[in-house]
Scaffold this motif. Structure first.
Motif, short mmCIF file in Angstrom:
data_model
loop_
_atom_site.label_atom_id
_atom_site.label_comp_id
_atom_site.label_asym_id
_atom_site.label_seq_id
_atom_site.Cartn_x
_atom_site.Cartn_y
_atom_site.Cartn_z
N ARG A 80 -15.64 78.50 8.19
CA ARG A 80 -16.54 77.12 8.97
C ARG A 80 -15.64 76.43 9.73
NH1 ARG A 80 -15.55 76.47 3.62
NH2 ARG A 80 -14.62 74.36 2.72
N PRO A 81 -16.09 75.71 10.67
CA PRO A 81 -15.10 74.76 11.52
C PRO A 81 -14.75 73.40 10.95
CG PRO A 81 -17.33 74.60 12.19
CD PRO A 81 -17.42 75.61 11.18
N GLU B 61 -14.91 70.49 12.34
CA GLU B 61 -15.76 69.36 12.89
C GLU B 61 -17.00 70.04 13.92
OE1 GLU B 61 -13.33 66.73 14.96
OE2 GLU B 61 -13.25 67.84 16.84
N VAL B 62 -17.78 69.47 13.92
CA VAL B 62 -19.06 69.96 14.92
C VAL B 62 -19.44 68.78 15.94
CG1 VAL B 62 -19.82 71.73 13.39
CG2 VAL B 62 -20.74 69.36 13.01
N GLU B 63 -19.99 68.99 16.79
CA GLU B 63 -20.24 68.28 17.89
C GLU B 63 -21.96 68.37 18.03
OE1 GLU B 63 -19.69 66.46 22.70
OE2 GLU B 63 -18.62 68.54 21.87
N ARG C 192 -19.48 63.47 17.55
CA ARG C 192 -18.37 64.67 17.01
C ARG C 192 -18.02 64.22 15.81
NH1 ARG C 192 -13.76 66.79 20.64
NH2 ARG C 192 -15.49 67.60 21.84
N ARG D 5 -22.76 72.22 18.44
CA ARG D 5 -21.67 73.02 19.15
C ARG D 5 -20.25 72.72 18.34
NH1 ARG D 5 -20.27 72.04 25.21
NH2 ARG D 5 -19.53 70.08 24.31
N TRP D 6 -19.59 73.99 18.34
CA TRP D 6 -18.30 73.75 17.49
C TRP D 6 -17.30 75.00 18.05
CZ3 TRP D 6 -22.62 76.16 15.68
CH2 TRP D 6 -22.46 77.28 15.31
N GLN E 201 -22.75 77.54 19.82
CA GLN E 201 -23.81 76.50 19.95
C GLN E 201 -25.04 77.15 19.26
OE1 GLN E 201 -23.99 74.09 23.48
NE2 GLN E 201 -25.84 74.68 23.77
#
Length: 427
Positions: A76-77, A79-81, A98, A128-129, A139
């Motif tokens: 998993r990332p 952070e995400v936006e 974000r 999106r990340w 995305q």
């Protein structure tokens, strides 16, 4: 890939077989991008948690909370936006955020300040990340279809009422007759030093051979009708909120004061025809009823027909009432029919005429002229302000009471005018 091009060109010049390095570099970047995308987290693992219902009030800041999470134990990332698309009437102040991923979840709060009442939609959300190497981005699109009900700001009315009436609060509960504050006869009592001598009843004093004074109590059950103009001019915004919504807030604040003091309050909304007419209401549930009905007043594109609307209002009033007219006008020409209709209403009822100060025209008049166009604007604005003042002067001479207040002071100024009329026993 572009960064490796100069190096590959230099190697190709120095070493004939060096051009193969460029191909290897391109393949390496492609492989790294694929690895980065695989380590970024799966699009299928991203889920949208159930959306809570969102209630909003016109002119009052609020926020809509949206939570996304990554299911499973895969990568998993960090952070995400997220970005959302919504109806313009919702007045989103920030459309993208974000946020870091905490325990596989990211929480987004999208602040808004609604500009009009009604039901508006938050339509779509994009999340999106990027991967750990920042080579690949993913995305996912969610269809929110989240309706947001924008209602009348009842909380602001309640808070303002509490502030204005806090000085009258008492510890505990005590019955008060409110004697001596009105002109309605209550009883005879012994004269005490300090009582107004005009209250002495000389005939009864001579009969009983002692000084007796008349005791009065506050009158109640006055009819207070709030006539709200919801025509085209009243639907235009002032300070980020339509005039009509500011009128509604002031009317609800006034109705609270009326019901609290024992009077009866009613709403009457009109544009080219009468739209809502509750008649005078009283009782414990009257304020809730007025709040519900006020929320149903819709915006209109029709020109206001004062002749028909005020004639309809007058025909439904069976006793003398205080009619509080919330409206606005552009010039003296458009106000002629309004003056004529109010004149007929003044023959039997007490009129409190409420308008908002035109701060835009005042700013144009007070602005320092820099160019010839500034002088022209100032002259035109000054002429419109003089016409406006002429209309208000004519209404004063006819017997109407005028409240001209800034947009954010309409409610308190109307309430003070009502209390002053009640104190002077004009109701």
């Amino acid at each position: 890939m572009a960064a490796g091009a100069p190096v590959a060109l230099l190697l190709g010049v120095l070493v004939p077989q060096g051009w193969q390095v460029a191909l290897a570099w391109v393949l390496a970047v492609v492989v790294l991008t694929v690895i980065d995308a695989a380590c970024a987290g799966s699009r299928k693992a991203l889920r949208l948690e159930p959306l809570p219902s969102v209630l909003a009030a016109v002119g009052r800041p609020g926020s809509a909370e949206v939570i996304v999470r990554f299911d499973g134990s895969g990568p998993r990332p960090r952070e995400v936006e997220a970005a959302v698309a919504a109806d313009a009437r919702l007045g989103l102040t920030t459309r993208s955020w974000r946020m870091p991923l905490i325990e596989r979840r990211a929480r987004f709060d999208f602040p808004f300040t609604p500009e009009r009442r009604g039901v508006v939609d938050m339509e779509t959300m994009w999340v999106r990340w990027i991967g750990p190497l920042a080579l690949a981005a993913k995305q996912k699109t969610f269809a929110l279809d989240l309706p947001v009900a924008v209602l009348t700001d009842v909380q602001a009315v309640r808070d303002q009422a509490i502030r204005l009436f806090a000085r009258d609060a008492m510890f505990g509960v005590k019955s008060q007759a409110q004697l001596g504050e009105g002109s309605e006869f209550q009883a005879l009592t012994d004269y005490q030093p300090g009582v107004d001598r005009r209250a002495i009843d000389w005939k009864q004093s001579a009969r009983h051979a002692t000084l007796l004074a008349k005791e009065h109590h506050t009158e109640r059950n006055h009819n207070v009708i709030m006539a709200l103009d919801c025509g085209r001019v009243a639907s235009e915004p002032v300070g980020g909120m339509p005039r009509m919504d500011r009128f509604i807030h002031a009317a609800l604040l006034l109705s609270y004061a009326c019901l609290r003091s024992g009077d009866r309050a009613g709403l009457f909304a009109f544009d080219n025809v009468a739209r809502i007419n509750t008649g005078p209401l009283s009782g414990l549930n009257a304020q809730s009823t007025l709040q519900t009905i006020a929320g149903r007043i819709d915006y209109s594109t029709h020109e206001t027909n004062y002749t028909l609307a005020l004639a309809t209002l007058a025909s439904g009033l069976k006793r003398r009432s205080l009619v509080v007219v919330f409206t606005d006008f552009a010039d003296s020409t458009s106000a002629e029919l309004m003056i004529e209709s109010l004149g007929r209403l003044l023959r039997r009822h007490l009129i409190l005429f409420v308008v908002m100060r035109d701060e835009e025209l005042e700013s144009l008049t007070a602005a320092e002229p820099v160019e010839p166009e500034d002088v022209a604007r100032s002259v035109v604005a000054g002429g419109l302000l003089r016409e406006r003042e002429l209309v208000l002067t004519r209404l004063r001479r006819m017997g109407a009471h005028i409240v001209e207040a800034p947009a954010d002071r309409v409610g308190p100024d109307v309430l003070n005018a009502y209390l002053d009329l009640k104190r002077r026993d004009l109701l």
